[in-house]
Design a protein around this motif. Structure first.
Motif, short mmCIF file in Angstrom:
data_model
loop_
_atom_site.label_atom_id
_atom_site.label_comp_id
_atom_site.label_asym_id
_atom_site.label_seq_id
_atom_site.Cartn_x
_atom_site.Cartn_y
_atom_site.Cartn_z
N LEU A 84 -27.73 6.74 37.19
CA LEU A 84 -27.22 5.77 36.20
C LEU A 84 -26.94 6.45 34.86
CD1 LEU A 84 -26.71 2.76 35.35
CD2 LEU A 84 -29.16 2.63 34.81
N MET A 85 -27.87 7.31 34.44
CA MET A 85 -27.69 8.02 33.18
C MET A 85 -26.50 9.00 33.28
SD MET A 85 -31.75 8.64 32.39
CE MET A 85 -31.66 9.48 30.81
N LEU A 86 -26.43 9.72 34.39
CA LEU A 86 -25.33 10.68 34.59
C LEU A 86 -23.97 9.99 34.64
CD1 LEU A 86 -26.90 13.05 37.28
CD2 LEU A 86 -26.32 13.67 34.91
N SER A 87 -23.95 8.75 35.08
CA SER A 87 -22.69 8.01 35.22
C SER A 87 -22.04 7.70 33.88
CB SER A 87 -22.93 6.69 35.96
OG SER A 87 -23.53 5.73 35.09
N GLY A 88 -22.83 7.77 32.81
CA GLY A 88 -22.30 7.45 31.49
C GLY A 88 -22.40 5.97 31.14
N LYS A 89 -22.84 5.16 32.09
CA LYS A 89 -22.94 3.71 31.84
C LYS A 89 -23.97 3.37 30.77
CE LYS A 89 -21.49 1.89 36.37
NZ LYS A 89 -21.90 1.13 37.56
N LYS A 90 -24.88 4.31 30.51
CA LYS A 90 -25.90 4.07 29.48
C LYS A 90 -25.61 4.85 28.20
CE LYS A 90 -28.41 1.05 31.53
NZ LYS A 90 -28.63 -0.28 30.92
N GLY A 91 -24.39 5.35 28.10
CA GLY A 91 -23.99 6.03 26.87
C GLY A 91 -24.06 7.54 26.96
#
Ligand code: FE
Length: 342
Positions: free
Chosen positions: A224-231
Motif C-alpha cells: 500500500l505504501m509502495l503504491s503511492g496511495k498513502k503519499g
C-alpha cells in the motif's frame, strides 16, 4: 437502469435506519474500510439480482450494534482478523451455515469454521533496514527469536491492544504454550526501541527513519505504501525497508485472514451464503487482491504485482488453524500486558 441506483447502499454508524427485510437482499455489516468492496457488492447484485445493504463502521461499534439489534437485521459480518471473528463467535453471535461445497473447496480447512470463513489472506512479517541489519543476523529469524537480546533497542511493534498482535501472540501460545510465550513477551518488550505507538505503517516508517532496525507489520501495508496511495513520504519510506518472512525453517510465517461471519438470526441466510461464495470466486478474488494488496484466499489467483515483488515462494503457516487466534486471545493479552507491553 444505472447500476448504482439498483443497489441500496446504506452507510451508517450507530444511528442507521432499520434495514430492509424481505426477498432479494443481504445485509452486510462491514468493518473493512475499502471503497473497492462496494464495487464488489455491485458486481454481486448485477450477477444475482440480490441487493446488498452495507452498514459500515469500526468492528467494535458494529459488533455492539449487532448484539443490541438482537437478530433479524445483520446477515453477514465482514471484518479483518480471525481473532475478531472467533471472539464474536464465542459470544454466540455467529451461526453455522458456511459449509457449502463451494466454500469448502475454495477455502483450506485451517482458514475457516462452519460459521466464519477467510475471504483473503495476509501475513504478519518482519521489515528490516538493509543498511543496519545483516543477512547473518536475519538468517533463521523466527517470531520466537524476536525476544533474542541481540535485538535490544532495535525493534518496533504496535500496542498489545492491537488485534493483529493479539492473534500473532495467540498463535505463539498455540505452538509454544503460555509459559514460554509469557517469557517471550518479556524479551520482546525489553527489545523495543520505543514505547509502542501508531499503526502498522508507522512501524515501517520508524525503521525507514532509523528509529529502529526491525518492525513487525502486515504484508499489505508495505505494498500500500509502495503504491503511492498513502503519499510520497510513505512511498519513499517503504523503499528503504525490506520484508522478511519469519519461521521459514519451521512451521512457516504467521497467516491471518479477512473473514466473513454468518450472523445468528440472519434474516437472509441463503443470500448471505451466496454472497460469500461470490466473494470466493475468481472474479471477486482478483478484485480484492488488486485493491487491498492481500493474498487471495483461493488457488489460481495472483496477488497484486507489488505483493508478488515481496516474494511469493515463502512457506505459510498452514498448520496453526486460525480458529486458535480467538481461542487464545485472552491468554495472549495476559502474556503481553503481564510483560509490560503497552
Ligand atoms: Fe490492517
Amino acid at each position: 437502469m444505472r447500476l448504482l441506483s439498483s443497489i441500496a447502499i446504506i452507510f451508517s454508524l450507530l444511528l442507521g435506519p432499520a434495514l430492509a427485510d424481505g426477498h432479494g437482499v443481504v445485509n452486510v455489516y462491514s468493518a473493512r474500510h475499502y471503497d473497492s468492496d462496494i464495487q464488489l457488492y455491485e458486481k454481486f447484485t448485477a450477477n444475482s439480482g440480490i441487493k446488498v445493504n452495507v452498514v459500515s463502521g469500526k468492528s467494535g461499534a458494529l459488533e455492539k450494534r449487532i448484539i443490541e439489534e438482537g437478530g433479524g437485521t445483520a446477515d453477514l459480518y465482514i471484518t479483518a482478523d480471525a481473532g475478531r471473528c472467533g471472539a464474536f463467535k464465542s459470544k454466540g453471535m455467529l451461526q453455522a451455515g458456511l459449509s457449502s461445497d463451494a466454500i469448502k473447496s475454495a477455502v483450506p480447512k485451517n482458514f475457516r469454521t462452519s460459521s466464519w470463513v477467510g475471504i483473503a489472506k495476509r501475513a504478519r512479517i518482519v521489515y528490516f533496514a538493509p543498511e543496519r541489519v545483516t543477512g547473518a543476523e536475519l538468517a533463521g529469524l523466527t517470531y520466537e527469536s524476536l525476544a533474542d537480546p541481540k535485538w535490544k533497542g532495535r525493534l518496533v511493534i504496535r500496542k498489545s491492544n492491537n488485534i493483529y498482535n493479539q492473534s500473532l501472540v495467540a498463535s505463539l501460545i498455540k505452538n509454544n504454550g503460555k509459559k514460554a510465550t509469557e517469557a517471550w513477551a518479556e524479551g520482546v518488550v525489553s527489545n523495543m526501541a520505543r514505547t509502542p505507538k501508531g499503526n502498522d505503517r508507522a512501524q515501517i516508517m520508524a525503521v525507514a527513519a532509523g528509529e529502529a532496525d526491525i518492525a513487525v507489520a502486515n504484508t499489505y501495508y508495505l505494498a500500500l505504501m509502495l503504491s503511492g496511495k498513502k503519499g510520497a513520504e510513505q512511498q519513499e519510506a517503504a523503499k528503504k525497508v525490506k520484508p522478511f518472512f519469519p519461521n521459514q525453517d519451521g512451521r512457516g510465517t504467521h497467516m491471518n485472514i479477512s473473514c466473513a461471519g454468518l450472523v445468528k438470526g440472519a434474516p437472509n441466510k441463503s443470500n448471505a451464503i451466496a454472497l460469500v461464495e461470490f466473494l470466493l470466486s475468481k472474479e471477486a478474488q482478483e478484485h480484492i487482491v488488486n485493491n487491498t494488496f492481500e493474498y487471495p484466499m483461493i488457488a489460481g489467483v495472483s496477488p497484486h504485482e507489488l505483493v508478488v515483488n515481496m516474494g511469493l515462494d515463502f512457506k505459510q503457516d498452514l498448520k496453526t488453524k486460525v480458529v486458535n487466534y480467538g481461542k487464545n486471545q485472552a491468554a495472549a493479552v495476559t502474556a503481553m500486558t503481564g510483560a509490560g507491553w503497552k
